[in-house]
Design a protein around this motif. Structure first.
Motif, PDB file in Angstrom:
ATOM      1  N   VAL A 258       0.847  -1.200   0.000  1.00 31.45           N
ATOM      2  CA  VAL A 258       0.000   0.000   0.000  1.00 31.45           C
ATOM      3  C   VAL A 258       0.876   1.243   0.000  1.00 31.45           C
ATOM      4  CG1 VAL A 258      -1.831   1.250   1.224  1.00 31.45           C
ATOM      5  CG2 VAL A 258      -1.711  -1.249   1.386  1.00 31.45           C
ATOM      6  N   MET A 259       0.472   2.254  -0.788  1.00 36.18           N
ATOM      7  CA  MET A 259       1.100   3.577  -0.715  1.00 36.18           C
ATOM      8  C   MET A 259       0.104   4.540  -0.089  1.00 36.18           C
ATOM      9  SD  MET A 259       3.502   5.815  -1.182  1.00 36.18           S
ATOM     10  CE  MET A 259       4.714   5.245  -2.376  1.00 36.18           C
ATOM     11  N   VAL A 260       0.566   5.255   0.906  1.00 37.68           N
ATOM     12  CA  VAL A 260      -0.256   6.218   1.625  1.00 37.68           C
ATOM     13  C   VAL A 260       0.283   7.625   1.389  1.00 37.68           C
ATOM     14  CG1 VAL A 260      -0.862   7.040   3.932  1.00 37.68           C
ATOM     15  CG2 VAL A 260      -0.963   4.609   3.424  1.00 37.68           C
ATOM     16  N   LEU A 261      -0.615   8.578   1.134  1.00 33.09           N
ATOM     17  CA  LEU A 261      -0.236   9.988   1.093  1.00 33.09           C
ATOM     18  C   LEU A 261      -1.397  10.792   1.673  1.00 33.09           C
ATOM     19  CD1 LEU A 261       1.897  12.092   0.357  1.00 33.09           C
ATOM     20  CD2 LEU A 261       0.752  12.360  -1.858  1.00 33.09           C
ATOM     21  N   PRO A 262      -1.420  10.975   3.001  1.00 36.03           N
ATOM     22  CA  PRO A 262      -2.518  11.697   3.641  1.00 36.03           C
ATOM     23  C   PRO A 262      -2.307  13.214   3.613  1.00 36.03           C
ATOM     24  CG  PRO A 262      -1.065  10.787   5.303  1.00 36.03           C
ATOM     25  CD  PRO A 262      -0.472  10.406   3.967  1.00 36.03           C
ATOM     26  N   SER A 263      -1.956  13.724   2.453  1.00 30.50           N
ATOM     27  CA  SER A 263      -1.622  15.140   2.285  1.00 30.50           C
ATOM     28  C   SER A 263      -2.848  16.021   2.507  1.00 30.50           C
ATOM     29  CB  SER A 263      -1.078  15.351   0.871  1.00 30.50           C
ATOM     30  OG  SER A 263      -0.844  16.716   0.628  1.00 30.50           O
ATOM     31  N   TYR A 264      -2.624  17.208   3.069  1.00 33.00           N
ATOM     32  CA  TYR A 264      -3.739  18.135   3.253  1.00 33.00           C
ATOM     33  C   TYR A 264      -3.411  19.549   2.768  1.00 33.00           C
ATOM     34  CZ  TYR A 264      -1.307  18.812   7.804  1.00 33.00           C
ATOM     35  OH  TYR A 264      -0.379  19.016   8.798  1.00 33.00           O
ATOM     36  N   TYR A 265      -2.603  19.622   1.716  1.00 33.84           N
ATOM     37  CA  TYR A 265      -2.478  20.906   1.042  1.00 33.84           C
ATOM     38  C   TYR A 265      -2.526  20.673  -0.461  1.00 33.84           C
ATOM     39  CZ  TYR A 265       2.469  20.310  -0.327  1.00 33.84           C
ATOM     40  OH  TYR A 265       3.630  19.899  -0.892  1.00 33.84           O
ATOM     41  N   ARG A 266      -2.702  21.734  -1.186  1.00 35.76           N
ATOM     42  CA  ARG A 266      -2.917  21.597  -2.625  1.00 35.76           C
ATOM     43  C   ARG A 266      -1.660  21.073  -3.311  1.00 35.76           C
ATOM     44  NH1 ARG A 266      -6.899  23.795  -5.777  1.00 35.76           N
ATOM     45  NH2 ARG A 266      -6.480  23.797  -8.009  1.00 35.76           N
TER      46      ARG A 266
END
Length: 212
Positions: free
Chosen positions: A102-110
């Motif tokens: 699994v690859m996770v990227l919980p990013s919260y900016y544009r």
């Protein structure tokens, strides 16, 4: 949508990844707060607290010159405490991606279109990210070509990873769909062809204008 990815270099593991006993989850990014790095660490704690044996891997290095960077001592503490395994800078990303699920990227900016997500898609990994600009260009439909989680929400991320740990069939379907999307939408050969078409059209228009 991006500069594309080499889908020959980034490709799925030839062995049966679903045969692994322990789910392996990777976050590969610059270690900036807005990438959801702390939420990743908090999700690792939540997953273990809820009785699931999932390995969390973090690839990337802090940027001391950036005020939004996670401090090195904080990352080292996560590693030493066993919250996650910090890999630092990784040269051979294709090999690393073939070793995880699994690859996770919980990013919260544009974001732009995150390269880590399209490389992971080409590698046939299940993708978990937020439904925010850039990230949603790769994971367009929750439950179809990846999973969406709430931004700044470690419990939402933990829920998604536990779902994948409990459902190997879903894990496999998401990985297959991600690979298909990489081949049809993100293959660098297609991107180059489309770019050349644009240049050709512009040159044709320019020649027509000069002729007039």
């Amino acid at each position: 949508r991006s500069s594309g990815v080499n889908t020959t270099r980034f490709c799925p593991e030839t062995n049966d990844a679903c045969g692994r006993k322990q789910l392996k989850v990777l976050l590969a990014a610059r270690l900036l707060k807005e990438k959801g790095i702390r939420e990743f660490s908090e999700a690792a704690i939540a997953v273990k607290r809820r009785g699931h044996d999932i390995e969390f891997l973090l690839a990337g290095t802090p940027d001391p010159g950036n005020p939004h960077s996670i401090a090195r001592n904080e990352v080292e503490q996560w590693h030493e405490q066993g919250t996650l395994r910090w890999l630092g800078h990784v040269d051979d990303m294709p090999a690393l991606m073939r070793s995880v699920d699994v690859m996770v990227l919980p990013s919260y900016y544009r974001e732009g279109v995150p390269r880590s997500l399209i490389e992971a898609a080409a590698s046939g990994l299940a993708l978990v990210t937020t439904d925010l600009p850039g990230c949603r260009e790769v994971v367009t439909q929750d439950g179809i070509d990846g999973l969406h989680v709430k931004p700044r929400d470690a419990e939402s991320l933990a829920d998604a990873l536990i779902m994948l740990d409990n459902d190997p069939g879903l894990l496999r379907r998401l990985g297959l769909r991600a690979r298909q999307r990489a081949l049809t939408d993100f293959d660098e050969r297609l991107v180059i062809d489309k770019t050349m078409q644009v240049y050709s059209e512009l040159l044709h228009l320019t020649s027509a204008m000069v002729a007039k």
